[in-house]
Write a protein that holds these residues in place. Structure first.
Motif, PDB file in Angstrom:
ATOM      1  N   ASP A  20      43.632  48.241 -28.547  1.00 18.02           N
ATOM      2  CA  ASP A  20      44.402  47.213 -29.245  1.00 18.02           C
ATOM      3  C   ASP A  20      45.883  47.428 -28.980  1.00 18.02           C
ATOM      4  N   ASP A  21      46.558  46.335 -28.581  1.00 16.57           N
ATOM      5  CA  ASP A  21      47.989  46.461 -28.302  1.00 16.57           C
ATOM      6  C   ASP A  21      48.835  46.183 -29.530  1.00 16.57           C
ATOM      7  N   GLY A  22      48.199  45.942 -30.703  1.00 17.26           N
ATOM      8  CA  GLY A  22      48.948  45.746 -31.935  1.00 17.26           C
ATOM      9  C   GLY A  22      49.298  44.298 -32.215  1.00 17.26           C
ATOM     10  N   ASP A  23      49.029  43.382 -31.296  1.00 17.54           N
ATOM     11  CA  ASP A  23      49.358  41.982 -31.506  1.00 17.54           C
ATOM     12  C   ASP A  23      48.186  41.186 -32.081  1.00 17.54           C
ATOM     13  N   SER A  24      47.087  41.824 -32.360  1.00 15.70           N
ATOM     14  CA  SER A  24      45.902  41.113 -32.855  1.00 15.70           C
ATOM     15  C   SER A  24      46.052  40.790 -34.334  1.00 15.70           C
ATOM     16  N   VAL A  25      45.451  39.674 -34.723  1.00 15.72           N
ATOM     17  CA  VAL A  25      45.447  39.270 -36.120  1.00 15.72           C
ATOM     18  C   VAL A  25      43.989  39.215 -36.564  1.00 15.72           C
ATOM     19  N   VAL A  26      43.712  39.859 -37.670  1.00 10.22           N
ATOM     20  CA  VAL A  26      42.355  39.868 -38.201  1.00 10.22           C
ATOM     21  C   VAL A  26      42.336  39.014 -39.464  1.00 10.22           C
ATOM     22  N   LEU A  27      41.437  38.049 -39.484  1.00  8.13           N
ATOM     23  CA  LEU A  27      41.299  37.206 -40.674  1.00  8.13           C
ATOM     24  C   LEU A  27      40.245  37.793 -41.584  1.00  8.13           C
ATOM     25  N   GLU A  28      40.527  37.769 -42.870  1.00  8.04           N
ATOM     26  CA  GLU A  28      39.540  38.244 -43.829  1.00  8.04           C
ATOM     27  C   GLU A  28      38.577  37.118 -44.145  1.00  8.04           C
ATOM     28  N   ARG A  29      37.341  37.467 -44.264  1.00  7.90           N
ATOM     29  CA  ARG A  29      36.337  36.464 -44.644  1.00  7.90           C
ATOM     30  C   ARG A  29      36.364  36.330 -46.160  1.00  7.90           C
ATOM     31  N   ARG A  30      36.568  35.098 -46.606  1.00 10.08           N
ATOM     32  CA  ARG A  30      36.581  34.835 -48.033  1.00 10.08           C
ATOM     33  C   ARG A  30      35.259  34.185 -48.419  1.00 10.08           C
ATOM     34  N   PRO A  31      34.656  34.657 -49.485  1.00 11.64           N
ATOM     35  CA  PRO A  31      33.391  34.031 -49.889  1.00 11.64           C
ATOM     36  C   PRO A  31      33.633  32.593 -50.347  1.00 11.64           C
ATOM     37  N   GLN A  32      32.769  31.707 -49.892  1.00 13.59           N
ATOM     38  CA  GLN A  32      32.892  30.305 -50.284  1.00 13.59           C
ATOM     39  C   GLN A  32      32.154  30.095 -51.584  1.00 13.59           C
ATOM     40  N   LYS A  33      32.813  29.414 -52.489  1.00 16.21           N
ATOM     41  CA  LYS A  33      32.191  29.111 -53.764  1.00 16.21           C
ATOM     42  C   LYS A  33      31.816  27.636 -53.763  1.00 16.21           C
ATOM     43  N   THR A  34      30.536  27.369 -53.949  1.00 19.33           N
ATOM     44  CA  THR A  34      30.094  25.984 -54.003  1.00 19.33           C
ATOM     45  C   THR A  34      29.877  25.592 -55.456  1.00 19.33           C
ATOM     46  N   ALA A  35      30.204  24.371 -55.739  1.00 24.36           N
ATOM     47  CA  ALA A  35      30.035  23.869 -57.099  1.00 24.36           C
ATOM     48  C   ALA A  35      28.565  23.558 -57.342  1.00 24.36           C
ATOM     49  N   PRO A  36      28.108  23.727 -58.568  1.00 26.36           N
ATOM     50  CA  PRO A  36      26.719  23.356 -58.851  1.00 26.36           C
ATOM     51  C   PRO A  36      26.544  21.848 -58.689  1.00 26.36           C
ATOM     52  N   PRO A  37      25.331  21.390 -58.415  1.00 23.62           N
ATOM     53  CA  PRO A  37      25.123  19.957 -58.200  1.00 23.62           C
ATOM     54  C   PRO A  37      25.394  19.156 -59.473  1.00 23.62           C
ATOM     55  N   GLN A  38      25.825  17.922 -59.283  1.00 24.15           N
ATOM     56  CA  GLN A  38      26.071  17.008 -60.399  1.00 24.15           C
ATOM     57  C   GLN A  38      24.749  16.726 -61.108  1.00 24.15           C
ATOM     58  N   MET A  39      24.735  16.843 -62.413  1.00 31.56           N
ATOM     59  CA  MET A  39      23.522  16.601 -63.184  1.00 31.56           C
ATOM     60  C   MET A  39      23.572  15.195 -63.794  1.00 31.56           C
ATOM     61  N   TYR A  40      22.395  14.618 -63.992  1.00 32.12           N
ATOM     62  CA  TYR A  40      22.268  13.268 -64.527  1.00 32.12           C
ATOM     63  C   TYR A  40      21.354  13.286 -65.740  1.00 32.12           C
ATOM     64  N   GLN A  41      21.732  12.514 -66.770  1.00 34.72           N
ATOM     65  CA  GLN A  41      20.883  12.408 -67.951  1.00 34.72           C
ATOM     66  C   GLN A  41      20.091  11.111 -67.881  1.00 34.72           C
ATOM     67  N   VAL A  42      18.830  11.207 -68.249  1.00 37.28           N
ATOM     68  CA  VAL A  42      17.964  10.032 -68.285  1.00 37.28           C
ATOM     69  C   VAL A  42      18.041   9.472 -69.705  1.00 37.28           C
ATOM     70  N   GLY A  86      16.305  13.647 -71.127  1.00 36.78           N
ATOM     71  CA  GLY A  86      16.359  14.863 -70.329  1.00 36.78           C
ATOM     72  C   GLY A  86      17.529  14.839 -69.375  1.00 36.78           C
ATOM     73  N   VAL A  87      17.880  16.005 -68.844  1.00 38.45           N
ATOM     74  CA  VAL A  87      18.976  16.144 -67.881  1.00 38.45           C
ATOM     75  C   VAL A  87      18.405  16.779 -66.621  1.00 38.45           C
ATOM     76  N   TYR A  88      18.630  16.115 -65.473  1.00 35.74           N
ATOM     77  CA  TYR A  88      18.025  16.532 -64.205  1.00 35.74           C
ATOM     78  C   TYR A  88      19.024  16.354 -63.072  1.00 35.74           C
ATOM     79  N   SER A  89      18.637  16.827 -61.890  1.00 34.60           N
ATOM     80  CA  SER A  89      19.417  16.537 -60.689  1.00 34.60           C
ATOM     81  C   SER A  89      19.279  15.044 -60.380  1.00 34.60           C
ATOM     82  N   ARG A  90      20.109  14.517 -59.500  1.00 34.67           N
ATOM     83  CA  ARG A  90      20.149  13.077 -59.241  1.00 34.67           C
ATOM     84  C   ARG A  90      18.796  12.520 -58.791  1.00 34.67           C
ATOM     85  N   ASP A  91      18.159  13.172 -57.844  1.00 33.71           N
ATOM     86  CA  ASP A  91      16.889  12.666 -57.324  1.00 33.71           C
ATOM     87  C   ASP A  91      15.781  12.713 -58.368  1.00 33.71           C
TER      88      ASP A  91
END
Length: 119
Positions: A20-42, A86-91
């Motif tokens: 390594d010549d010292g000019d390299s850049v290392v990116l950190e991996r950040r965990p992706q946070k996904t939102a829970p699915p939208q819920m629907y009430q019947v 009741g409360v369910y996922s969209r489908d």
């Protein structure tokens, strides 16, 4: 019957990583946070023609409620004009609405059922 021993695959020689010549850049991996699915009430809507007993049976059959809970939901629909079954996922909520509407249609009742996003 003679069998031949399969040849051993040749592995490439191990190589050392480049210096390594010292000019390299290392990116950190950040965990992706996904939102829970939208819920629907019947929601079932009140009408003046569908028998209360039919509503109780539909709630028991399609929403897996016991008789007491189904009766409480039916009374809420009757008194407030609407009640959450009741409360369910969209489908799944769309499927429940279709099942209730089809059962009401086959029985000749004007029962209405809708699904709404949970706020």
């Amino acid at each position: 019957m003679a069998t031949r021993i399969p040849p051993v695959p040749k592995t490439p020689p191990a190589t050392k990583p480049a210096r390594d010549d010292g000019d390299s850049v290392v990116l950190e991996r950040r965990p992706q946070k996904t939102a829970p699915p939208q819920m629907y009430q019947v929601v079932m809507l009140n009408d003046d023609y569908t028998p209360m007993e039919f509503v109780v049976v539909v709630i028991q059959e399609y929403f897996n409620k016991d008789r007491e809970t189904a009766t409480q939901i039916m009374l809420k629909i009757h008194l407030d004009g609407r009640g959450v079954c009741g409360v369910y996922s969209r489908d799944l909520a769309a499927t429940k609405v279709n099942q209730v509407m089809e059962a009401a249609h086959q029985a000749g009742h004007p029962l209405q059922c809708v699904s709404e996003p949970v706020e």
